[in-house]
Design an enzyme around this catalytic site. Sequence first.
Site, PDB file in Angstrom:
ATOM      1  N   ASP A 498       6.850 -74.678 -13.996  1.00 29.56           N
ATOM      2  CA  ASP A 498       7.541 -73.790 -14.929  1.00 29.56           C
ATOM      3  C   ASP A 498       8.591 -74.517 -15.751  1.00 29.56           C
ATOM      4  OD1 ASP A 498       9.337 -74.343 -12.966  1.00 29.56           O
ATOM      5  OD2 ASP A 498      10.009 -72.284 -12.656  1.00 29.56           O
ATOM      6  N   THR A 500       9.806 -76.819 -18.956  1.00 26.33           N
ATOM      7  CA  THR A 500       9.407 -77.199 -20.305  1.00 26.33           C
ATOM      8  C   THR A 500       9.054 -78.682 -20.337  1.00 26.33           C
ATOM      9  OG1 THR A 500      10.866 -75.528 -21.226  1.00 26.33           O
ATOM     10  CG2 THR A 500      10.154 -77.283 -22.696  1.00 26.33           C
ATOM     11  N   ARG A 684       9.261 -68.094 -30.156  1.00 28.21           N
ATOM     12  CA  ARG A 684      10.416 -67.849 -29.299  1.00 28.21           C
ATOM     13  C   ARG A 684      11.500 -67.194 -30.148  1.00 28.21           C
ATOM     14  NH1 ARG A 684      13.579 -72.275 -25.504  1.00 28.21           N
ATOM     15  NH2 ARG A 684      15.026 -70.815 -24.506  1.00 28.21           N
TER      16      ARG A 684
END
Length: 750
Positions: A498, A500, A684
């Site tokens: 999880d 980036t 995002r």
Amino acid sequence: MERAAKTYVNRNEEDEMEISGYSPCGWKLALVSLGTVCSGGFLLLFLYWLPELSVLWTCRAVPLWEARVVLLRTTDEFQTWSRVRVRSFLAPGSQPLGFPQLSESTRPLCQASHLEDWEGQEGLLSQPASGEQAEIRFFVHHCVRYLWSAESQSFRRLLALDLGLPFASLHTLHGTGLPRSTQDYRRLFYGANQIDVKVPSIPRLLLKEVLNPFYIFQAFSMLLWSLDDYYLYASAILFMSLVSIGCSLYTLRKQYVLLHDMVAAHNVIRVTVYRGPHEMEEIFSTELVPGDVLLVPPGGLTLPCDAVLLNGTAIVNESMLTGESVPVTKTALPRPAPGASGLLRDPLYSPEEHKRHTLFCGTCVIQTRYYSGEAVRALVIRTGFSTSKGQLVSAILFPKPTDFRLYRDACRFLLCLVGVAGIGMLYSVIRSVQQGEQAGRIILESLDILTITVPPALPAAMTAGVVYAQRRLRGRQIFSISPQRINICGQLNLMCFDKTGTLTEDGLDLWGFVQARNSSFLPAGRDLRALSRSGSPLVAAMATCHSLTTIGGRLSGEPLDLKMFEATGWVLEEPTQEETALHDQIQPTVVHPPDQTPLEIPEGASEEEELMELMKLYQIGILMQFPFSSSLQRMTVVTRTLGEKKLVAYMKGAPETVGSLCRKETVPDNFSAVLESYTRRGLRVIALACRQLENKYTWHKVQHVSRQVLGPFPPHRLSPSPSISDCRFPAETSSNAAWTSWASSCCRTS
């Protein structure tokens, strides 16, 4: 027989264990010794595999306060047993965080008055009278020390300053440092501040490897084959086993050495601690104990312990713990301040909850900022294996048992083979007896069937495969000190992360922005440079609401913050160490548009003329920052524009959170629909908001407020102490400062 006194340690925690007390029993030890001799050592081997039986067969049950040996059993599904010896030492007190009873002649002169103040605080002073030595009983399990508590009549994990202490206590009671005598006293309980990964000796590793049930069975098989004149076959299996054991020992010891060197890289450094408000002393980091106040130099250092920042700010690289290479800004632990009701709100400190104020062991402080000559200080809260780095190393040294289906299926398969072998042995014995063969020959042939059903080269083959896998992993800088788990990893088909940069790309590009005005969204825009000249609150929020800092002349921080700030084209200027040291007030970080040229003030101009010229510049100073909180899903900054009296707060965070904290009449009706349209495109989305603060919020006052003190208040009424961090805007707030949305300000991965 007296029943064992059972209780629990780490109650209701993940590592909860049931504990029972025992004491060695003479006649049981004599019987076990006799049985070991008669069985040729197999009884001792059996007790080595089953520690619970080794305690029950050699000790008698006693209450915990008399125990010399404790038997621990985890309460999870694995029910793992451990045998630990209870030890003791003498100390001039019984409280780990207390102070020793010393005669007046032995008290440090520099701390005499402060020591007297400490002795009256919250009963921290140990109970024994002056000169009396108290016996402290303890045991160590998985590098964690447990002390006997007379109050609860049980063993308790040794705690430090990391749980349950209010902010005020950390600042006042523990904020001035420890005298040398108290430091030496606490070191008796906490030991040296060192994460020591002991490298097992080759005989110890060899014993652990050879005593594996597989190798014991293999040794039994080779003995049996030798008795049956299969010398060549037995010799070949022996040679394979020795080679595999040698390779395994070499690889495993090398992994331990690498882990030891990696952990010990910054184990021992020289640090400066406070012995009072003004006196300092340079010591080795191994001498640190909870309660010491550490000087964090401007040039930074690698933290040898967990510490909470008492004043100033620090830029920290936490890649060793989190894997994130982006430096993090750490701020000082807030001092308690009166809330809206006038009562003093003093929250309890927790390292996990207050990470933004905590410097963790193993992380690297890159630089610090301090004001008016005041040094940056940090209070030591945890040392040794109790630190976050120590817990990580402990998890590597003592991994949790695995319950994969591979192991269960393998055990079932072996049991099936043993069952088949048992039937074959029974049939062979019956036929041999009927044929009148000798008893020795019958036993030899029946046991030979058992060795045939279980492959004799299985342990050597598995070891060779694991060693080869370890060599391949080492080529990719992956190390393991638990080789048996490598076989399990071969069963994995999918691994998910999880972070980036693993599942997603690390780069971000600004897609665009959407402003909210008069309760509706404006068309999406792409060029922020045009807005920057008009004094747009959107551009001001993007240029100020971040945690960026300058390191080595380059901007550094979260990639999203960096991309937002670069999109504005503004310039960030931080005060130098010389500037902050010369001023009593905090010198703010200043941002301004790039097209501003330095003013040329004529010689002989008065102060009023200089001030008027400076007012022509458009600059925004960041006075206070509430860092981003993942639980709150937002961050807030308090700013002041040059030439204006009122302060302005900007907030940035998740669109749903920011929208819920704003006045309803300023949020567009189609907010959720527009937000969903952008998120469905894989963008995002970040929301921004701002508000103008009331006159009662001054430069000085905002430096002493906390996010908790300035808590949220209902939107339908005006609170006497409105929240800076939550940005619920009162009715008199101007419309242009009510809700400026970058809810459609979108970034996409590059």
